[in-house]
Design a protein around this motif. Sequence first.
Motif, PDB file in Angstrom:
ATOM      1  N   ARG A  79       0.872  -1.177   0.000  1.00 15.65           N
ATOM      2  CA  ARG A  79       0.000   0.000   0.000  1.00 15.65           C
ATOM      3  C   ARG A  79       0.909   1.226   0.000  1.00 15.65           C
ATOM      4  O   ARG A  79       1.730   1.404   0.884  1.00 15.65           O
TER       5      ARG A  79
ATOM      6  N   PRO B 151      -2.462   0.278   9.235  1.00 14.07           N
ATOM      7  CA  PRO B 151      -2.838   1.594   9.768  1.00 14.07           C
ATOM      8  C   PRO B 151      -2.653   1.736  11.278  1.00 14.07           C
ATOM      9  O   PRO B 151      -2.299   2.807  11.755  1.00 14.07           O
TER      10      PRO B 151
ATOM     11  N   GLU C  46      -3.439   6.224  -0.840  1.00 11.72           N
ATOM     12  CA  GLU C  46      -4.872   6.020  -1.064  1.00 11.72           C
ATOM     13  C   GLU C  46      -5.601   7.316  -0.769  1.00 11.72           C
ATOM     14  O   GLU C  46      -5.334   7.990   0.220  1.00 11.72           O
TER      15      GLU C  46
ATOM     16  N   ALA D 251     -12.009  -0.477  -1.888  1.00 11.02           N
ATOM     17  CA  ALA D 251     -11.676   0.280  -0.680  1.00 11.02           C
ATOM     18  C   ALA D 251     -12.881   0.352   0.245  1.00 11.02           C
ATOM     19  O   ALA D 251     -14.019   0.143  -0.177  1.00 11.02           O
TER      20      ALA D 251
ATOM     21  N   THR E  24      -9.647  -1.493   7.040  1.00 11.71           N
ATOM     22  CA  THR E  24      -9.097  -2.265   5.934  1.00 11.71           C
ATOM     23  C   THR E  24      -9.340  -3.763   6.185  1.00 11.71           C
ATOM     24  O   THR E  24     -10.063  -4.145   7.111  1.00 11.71           O
TER      25      THR E  24
ATOM     26  N   THR F 191      -9.873   3.469   2.866  1.00 16.08           N
ATOM     27  CA  THR F 191      -8.630   2.696   2.895  1.00 16.08           C
ATOM     28  C   THR F 191      -8.724   1.562   1.885  1.00 16.08           C
ATOM     29  O   THR F 191      -9.780   0.917   1.751  1.00 16.08           O
TER      30      THR F 191
ATOM     31  N   THR G 269      -7.971  -0.870  11.822  1.00  8.82           N
ATOM     32  CA  THR G 269      -7.961   0.588  11.651  1.00  8.82           C
ATOM     33  C   THR G 269      -6.747   1.200  12.336  1.00  8.82           C
ATOM     34  O   THR G 269      -6.075   0.541  13.128  1.00  8.82           O
TER      35      THR G 269
END
Lengths: 478, 478
Positions: free
Chosen positions: B100, B289, B103, B225, B210, B118, B430
């Motif tokens: 990743r 995240p 985004e 997403a 996510t 996300t 998260t």
Amino acid sequence: MRRPTLTLLAASLLLATGLASAADTVIPDAAVKTAEQLRDKALDDGTAMTVLTSLTTEVGPRLAGSDADQRARDWAVAKFKALGFDKVYTEPATYPLWVRRHESGAIVAPFPQHLVLTALGYSPGTPKGGLTAQVVSFDSLDALKAADPATIKGKIVYVGARMQRHQDGHDYGIGSAMRVAGPVIASKKGAAGYLLRSAGTDAHERIAHTGVTGFTNAAEGIPAAALSNPDADQLERELGYGKPVTVKLDLDCGIVGEYTGANVIGEITGRKHPDQVVAIGGHLDSWDPGTGAIDDGAGIAISMAAAKLIHDLPRRPDRTIRVIAFANEEMGLWGARAYADKHAKEVSKFLLGTDSDLGAGKVYRMNASVAPSARHAIEQIADVLKPLGVAYDAKRPGGGGSDLGSMHAKGMAALTLDQDATHYFDWHHTPNDTLDKVDPKELAQNVAAYAAWTYMAAQADGDFGSAPGAFASDGAEE
Amino acid sequence: MRRPTLTLLAASLLLATGLASAADTVIPDAAVKTAEQLRDKALDDGTAMTVLTSLTTEVGPRLAGSDADQRARDWAVAKFKALGFDKVYTEPATYPLWVRRHESGAIVAPFPQHLVLTALGYSPGTPKGGLTAQVVSFDSLDALKAADPATIKGKIVYVGARMQRHQDGHDYGIGSAMRVAGPVIASKKGAAGYLLRSAGTDAHERIAHTGVTGFTNAAEGIPAAALSNPDADQLERELGYGKPVTVKLDLDCGIVGEYTGANVIGEITGRKHPDQVVAIGGHLDSWDPGTGAIDDGAGIAISMAAAKLIHDLPRRPDRTIRVIAFANEEMGLWGARAYADKHAKEVSKFLLGTDSDLGAGKVYRMNASVAPSARHAIEQIADVLKPLGVAYDAKRPGGGGSDLGSMHAKGMAALTLDQDATHYFDWHHTPNDTLDKVDPKELAQNVAAYAAWTYMAAQADGDFGSAPGAFASDGAEE
């Protein structure tokens, strides 16, 4: 968000008599009855929620001076007109244009960690490639004030005091000082940058609270940002290892010029005294991460909806109801100050006023700064608001709100309608300031309070004591 | 996060006798007494919190295959050694490497709004410049399944079902299906992209969840997403205006090759039967995240701390306690599957097992999939766990957890220790998956349960029925 008014009036000014004397201002019985009807109707009226939904959905975030600033003003003009206001106009307000383009940060050492942070208003950007420096930590603003500049020079200052939830939101005194004064103090001591634990009560949300700094010119600015509470925890844990902690800040933001926006004003014109006004409102700008639902779309919606209920009465009120959607409150009350400067000489015509700027929680307390001869009328208003759960505290001054506080400082008699701010600082100045935080019933209770008192003031036999400099003694200084 | 095991065992398998017969597995009295001491000691033991603090602070996020993956493995090896484990080793696991990089997203029309979102695991990136397309909305996965592909082709599919909080977290069944199966269904119907309302119970947080999609090859992938709940609300409000809603997605992510990581294993070697193991653990990887505190640093910490308490007894347990820190659970149980494939033939040596992967909330229920002859021993374990507030549900199978479920599928007897997941899906996947979400007392209660049952299993006279394919009838299929 408004400034707390902390100075108490002398008790002698506040002792109200149970019965009105001949010199006292009085609200006529018919007006009291109509105000009670307005109050009760407001509780079932969805206008404020509709207005707030429209603003947050169709405009969204509206940082002062951004593209959305113009869209918000267009929206306000159109909304006032659609609601049937008699007069809709704008008055310019000019201020420094601060922009936010990009922000990121990380702990570099001893353990690399991404940091959730947000740049603060008037913060300059970091040099290209970012600012990397060692962190020096303080657990309060007082500790920073006491610090030897030699320990700070070239470092990133971090201040980590925490806010707790309170109904009156008083811990914002801690948080706002840390955010407004902290960067200036750090800068004067030679710091390279400034970080604070977010001025917010959401101890567990990975969301940072933005807000303005006290930087008044580019020369004194240093890059300044707020960490989310869990990121502040993480930074403090790393500091706890006793090794040097290095942070990298990458902020692309700063003042890029000047901008002229405007206050947007809508009026329900008074039938008998069109030149005498009861003033309410909120601020139209918001911080950019959220959609400005509680700060301060709610204030706009409450005041528009309250005036609309009065508009819908069989006939116009005696005096004018003026709703002001202020420009750029967030970065220094620019709209409010422009307004007060422009209208200072007419202050005696502003019968009574306050704006709403502490979210959408229920009003639980009313205070007033008025002439002694108007205390009886204030008690009449308090009696009508009492069934809404609003207590009248005769010992506290009314500050007029964040924006109309500037007119109060010129001498306008003022109320304060304190809202329950228990959760306000969970969301304040964050991406979480969104419509879902607003309870339609609580919003309607606000409208009920505003519609009732606004109407009663407009119908009063007598005034509330507005005159140039009338309230300097309660701390309402310019 | 583990998969729920939903199939119930035939009641006949589960009816336990009050008294043990000669053929039954029994935990000797001395072992019961020691287990009670371990349980009580664990409640005052801070090892798990110390381990979890170390992992989340010194390593932080550890997306499978990222730089932090290697750092996490180094950390685990060092931590096992520091805790005094007798044997520490790794076993490789190979999987697709998904990265990743960036985004972002926004509603373009009718009203421009930034979207907090996300990218999902295995999502490809959007074309350079982003993907802009009209949104077609469904309120459930079933509605998407039923939709005519002609209404979807070239559009961005949005599915907006909501999850509610439950102690057993069962609404994750809604959310995970929407995230795993949804993108595949949309892709097959010709969608250009996929958005869902986050699979999370935090209705008011501007934070997206996510997680992995069901894409198994690059050819079927479309950009996918998750929107935060308030952003999903905003999108739905715009859709409510009845005009075409256009969204722009800008995702820079995708599969870039293959990566070989490893499961990291620590053992307290059995005194009498070193080749017979009681297996516990968690997964070492996390989503990027957050810092992977509840998912699944907690499982790592609980299992390490439980084994450490057994390590500190005057002598080693009869059988080996094996703690497995699994690789890449999040993107498809890659470590678990590699482990089960490698050790399938030894399944009879795995006496009993389960990993911990539903956060750090208190264990409130224990279930087991064991041979009938082991039910008495399970009841003995349940009796020791009862003072911790753990109920024994003899009618539910034990699934072995998300990772050791793969060994259960091969025939390993398994427990499930259900944790209170009321708030787990507020933070799951998260940025909010951080250390502050963990209550040290609740974490210690988990350690108490794991230390007690693990020790009792290690000391059992007899086994729990592990054998190749032994539990196929309770849904434990490969």
